[in-house]
Design a protein around this motif. Structure first.
Motif, PDB file in Angstrom:
ATOM      1  N   LEU A 145       0.845  -1.177   0.000  1.00  0.00           N
ATOM      2  CA  LEU A 145       0.000   0.000   0.000  1.00  0.00           C
ATOM      3  C   LEU A 145       0.889   1.237   0.000  1.00  0.00           C
ATOM      4  CD1 LEU A 145      -3.024   0.869   0.233  1.00  0.00           C
ATOM      5  CD2 LEU A 145      -2.569   1.200   2.658  1.00  0.00           C
ATOM      6  N   ARG A 146       0.632   2.138  -0.929  1.00  0.00           N
ATOM      7  CA  ARG A 146       1.369   3.398  -1.002  1.00  0.00           C
ATOM      8  C   ARG A 146       0.450   4.500  -0.462  1.00  0.00           C
ATOM      9  NH1 ARG A 146       4.500   4.088  -6.222  1.00  0.00           N
ATOM     10  NH2 ARG A 146       6.002   2.968  -4.931  1.00  0.00           N
ATOM     11  N   SER A 147       0.958   5.264   0.486  1.00  0.00           N
ATOM     12  CA  SER A 147       0.194   6.362   1.082  1.00  0.00           C
ATOM     13  C   SER A 147       0.766   7.690   0.606  1.00  0.00           C
ATOM     14  CB  SER A 147       0.265   6.298   2.607  1.00  0.00           C
ATOM     15  OG  SER A 147      -0.252   5.081   3.072  1.00  0.00           O
ATOM     16  N   PHE A 148      -0.125   8.623   0.317  1.00  0.00           N
ATOM     17  CA  PHE A 148       0.263   9.965  -0.110  1.00  0.00           C
ATOM     18  C   PHE A 148      -0.206  10.945   0.960  1.00  0.00           C
ATOM     19  CE2 PHE A 148      -0.436   7.362  -3.815  1.00  0.00           C
ATOM     20  CZ  PHE A 148       0.659   7.634  -4.621  1.00  0.00           C
ATOM     21  N   ASP A 149       0.686  11.843   1.388  1.00  0.00           N
ATOM     22  CA  ASP A 149       0.233  12.833   2.367  1.00  0.00           C
ATOM     23  C   ASP A 149       0.008  14.169   1.670  1.00  0.00           C
ATOM     24  OD1 ASP A 149       2.674  14.166   2.202  1.00  0.00           O
ATOM     25  OD2 ASP A 149       3.448  13.339   4.062  1.00  0.00           O
ATOM     26  N   GLU A 150      -0.554  15.092   2.414  1.00  0.00           N
ATOM     27  CA  GLU A 150      -0.932  16.385   1.836  1.00  0.00           C
ATOM     28  C   GLU A 150       0.265  17.198   1.363  1.00  0.00           C
ATOM     29  OE1 GLU A 150      -3.218  17.812   5.100  1.00  0.00           O
ATOM     30  OE2 GLU A 150      -4.945  16.571   4.565  1.00  0.00           O
ATOM     31  N   ASP A 151       1.459  16.898   1.866  1.00  0.00           N
ATOM     32  CA  ASP A 151       2.678  17.605   1.457  1.00  0.00           C
ATOM     33  C   ASP A 151       3.322  17.001   0.212  1.00  0.00           C
ATOM     34  OD1 ASP A 151       2.344  19.219   3.696  1.00  0.00           O
ATOM     35  OD2 ASP A 151       3.641  17.956   4.940  1.00  0.00           O
ATOM     36  N   GLY A 152       2.700  15.964  -0.347  1.00  0.00           N
ATOM     37  CA  GLY A 152       3.258  15.320  -1.527  1.00  0.00           C
ATOM     38  C   GLY A 152       4.243  14.202  -1.221  1.00  0.00           C
ATOM     39  N   GLY A 189      -4.416  10.159   0.386  1.00  0.00           N
ATOM     40  CA  GLY A 189      -4.876   9.052  -0.449  1.00  0.00           C
ATOM     41  C   GLY A 189      -3.985   7.833  -0.314  1.00  0.00           C
ATOM     42  N   HIS A 190      -4.527   6.703  -0.763  1.00  0.00           N
ATOM     43  CA  HIS A 190      -3.805   5.429  -0.749  1.00  0.00           C
ATOM     44  C   HIS A 190      -3.949   4.774  -2.120  1.00  0.00           C
ATOM     45  CE1 HIS A 190      -4.475   6.114   3.516  1.00  0.00           C
ATOM     46  NE2 HIS A 190      -3.618   5.168   3.805  1.00  0.00           N
ATOM     47  N   ARG A 191      -2.946   3.983  -2.457  1.00  0.00           N
ATOM     48  CA  ARG A 191      -2.990   3.249  -3.719  1.00  0.00           C
ATOM     49  C   ARG A 191      -2.418   1.859  -3.481  1.00  0.00           C
ATOM     50  NH1 ARG A 191      -0.078   6.318  -8.413  1.00  0.00           N
ATOM     51  NH2 ARG A 191      -1.708   7.806  -7.958  1.00  0.00           N
ATOM     52  N   VAL A 192      -3.136   0.835  -3.951  1.00  0.00           N
ATOM     53  CA  VAL A 192      -2.632  -0.537  -3.903  1.00  0.00           C
ATOM     54  C   VAL A 192      -1.689  -0.698  -5.085  1.00  0.00           C
ATOM     55  CG1 VAL A 192      -3.234  -2.975  -4.139  1.00  0.00           C
ATOM     56  CG2 VAL A 192      -4.671  -1.462  -2.771  1.00  0.00           C
ATOM     57  N   ILE A 193      -0.478  -1.201  -4.809  1.00  0.00           N
ATOM     58  CA  ILE A 193       0.537  -1.380  -5.845  1.00  0.00           C
ATOM     59  C   ILE A 193       0.808  -2.874  -6.011  1.00  0.00           C
ATOM     60  CG2 ILE A 193       2.893  -0.815  -6.586  1.00  0.00           C
ATOM     61  CD1 ILE A 193       1.228   1.720  -6.133  1.00  0.00           C
ATOM     62  N   ILE A 194       0.689  -3.354  -7.235  1.00  0.00           N
ATOM     63  CA  ILE A 194       1.057  -4.731  -7.588  1.00  0.00           C
ATOM     64  C   ILE A 194       2.302  -4.605  -8.459  1.00  0.00           C
ATOM     65  CG2 ILE A 194       0.322  -6.884  -8.688  1.00  0.00           C
ATOM     66  CD1 ILE A 194      -2.611  -5.770  -8.321  1.00  0.00           C
ATOM     67  N   HIS A 195       3.454  -4.835  -7.858  1.00  0.00           N
ATOM     68  CA  HIS A 195       4.744  -4.645  -8.517  1.00  0.00           C
ATOM     69  C   HIS A 195       5.194  -5.983  -9.108  1.00  0.00           C
ATOM     70  CE1 HIS A 195       9.169  -4.342  -8.661  1.00  0.00           C
ATOM     71  NE2 HIS A 195       8.953  -3.076  -8.900  1.00  0.00           N
ATOM     72  N   LEU A 196       4.989  -6.145 -10.419  1.00  0.00           N
ATOM     73  CA  LEU A 196       5.367  -7.386 -11.090  1.00  0.00           C
ATOM     74  C   LEU A 196       6.872  -7.404 -11.343  1.00  0.00           C
ATOM     75  CD1 LEU A 196       2.519  -7.603 -13.740  1.00  0.00           C
ATOM     76  CD2 LEU A 196       2.809  -9.092 -11.764  1.00  0.00           C
ATOM     77  N   ARG A 197       7.512  -8.469 -10.913  1.00  0.00           N
ATOM     78  CA  ARG A 197       8.943  -8.646 -11.178  1.00  0.00           C
ATOM     79  C   ARG A 197       9.092  -9.328 -12.534  1.00  0.00           C
ATOM     80  NH1 ARG A 197      10.515 -11.993  -5.813  1.00  0.00           N
ATOM     81  NH2 ARG A 197       9.514 -10.657  -4.274  1.00  0.00           N
TER      82      ARG A 197
END
Length: 186
Positions: A122-129, A162-170
Motif C-alpha cells: 500500500l502506497r500512502s500519499f500525504d498532503e505535502d506530496g 490518499g492510498h494506492r494498492v501497488i502490484i509490482h510485477l517482477r
C-alpha cells in the motif's frame, strides 16, 4: 419452533446480504482497462505512471513501452505485450469511504509463459506530496487459475490524502493475458 426451511431461507438471506456488500466494495480493474480501450485497437503505455482510468493505472521504467490489447477471447480478457521490462506496476487508488476498510483482497487470473511473482503493498500519499510505502508482501500468482492476496490497511490518518494498492510485477513476461484482476475492500 423454527423449521428447516425457515432456517435455510434466513441463512441464504444473510449470505446474499454479505455478497451484496462485498460486490459494492469490489473494483474490477479488468473492466476499468477494457473501458479505456473502447474504440481503440490497443492502448500504449510509456515509461512513468500511466493513468488508464481514474480507478486503474500502470507504471513502467523510463524509456519502456507496453501495450494493452483486447484478449484473444475478444470480450473478457486483456493482453499486455512488451519486451525487456525488469518490472511493472499495476495500481489502484483506494476510494474514500465513510466506513474505512481494514483489509484489501486482490484477485488475479493470469496466463503467461513464465512464473509470475509480484510484491504487493500500500502506497500512502500525504498532503505535502510525500509518499510512504507499507510493508511488501510477496505474491506468487498461479498461472491460469485464481490467485488471491490480502494486505492489511492502516487506520485512517489525518495527514494522508490518499492510498494506492501497488502490484509490482517482477520481470513481467513479453505476453501477459489477464482474465481477471480486481480488489475488494472489507
Amino acid at each position: 419452533m423454527t423449521t428447516l426451511y425457515a432456517a435455510a431461507v434466513r441463512n441464504f438471506e444473510a449470505a446474499a446480504s454479505v455478497l451484496t456488500a462485498l460486490q459494492s466494495a469490489r473494483i474490477d480493474l479488468l473492466d476499468e482497462a477494457r473501458s479505456a480501450m473502447v474504440g481503440r485497437p490497443k492502448l500504449g503505455l510509456t515509461g512513468g505512471y500511466n493513468a488508464i482510468t481514474p480507478a486503474f493505472g500502470a507504471c513502467l521504467p523510463d524509456g519502456m513501452r507496453y501495450d494493452i490489447l483486447p484478449g484473444t477471447d475478444g470480450e473478457t480478457a486483456i493482453e499486455l505485450r512488451g519486451a525487456g521490462l525488469t518490472w511493472m506496476t499495476l495500481e489502484a487508488p483506494l476510494p474514500d469511504s465513510a466506513e474505512p476498510a481494514t483489509k484489501c483482497f486482490i484477485e488475479c487470473i493470469a496466463g503467461a509463459d513464465t512464473p509470475l511473482v509480484a510484491d504487493v503493498f500500500l502506497r500512502s500519499f500525504d498532503e505535502d506530496g510525500q509518499v510512504q510505502d507499507g510493508g511488501h508482501r510477496e505474491w506468487r500468482i498461479t498461472r491460469d487459475a485464481l490467485s488471491l492476496c490480502c494486505i492489511e490497511l492502516p487506520e485512517p490518518d489525518e495527514g494522508t490524502s490518499g492510498h494506492r494498492v501497488i502490484i509490482h510485477l517482477r520481470h513481467p513476461p513479453a505476453r501477459l493475458l489477464l482474465s481477471g484482476l480486481a480488489i475488494t475492500l472489507v
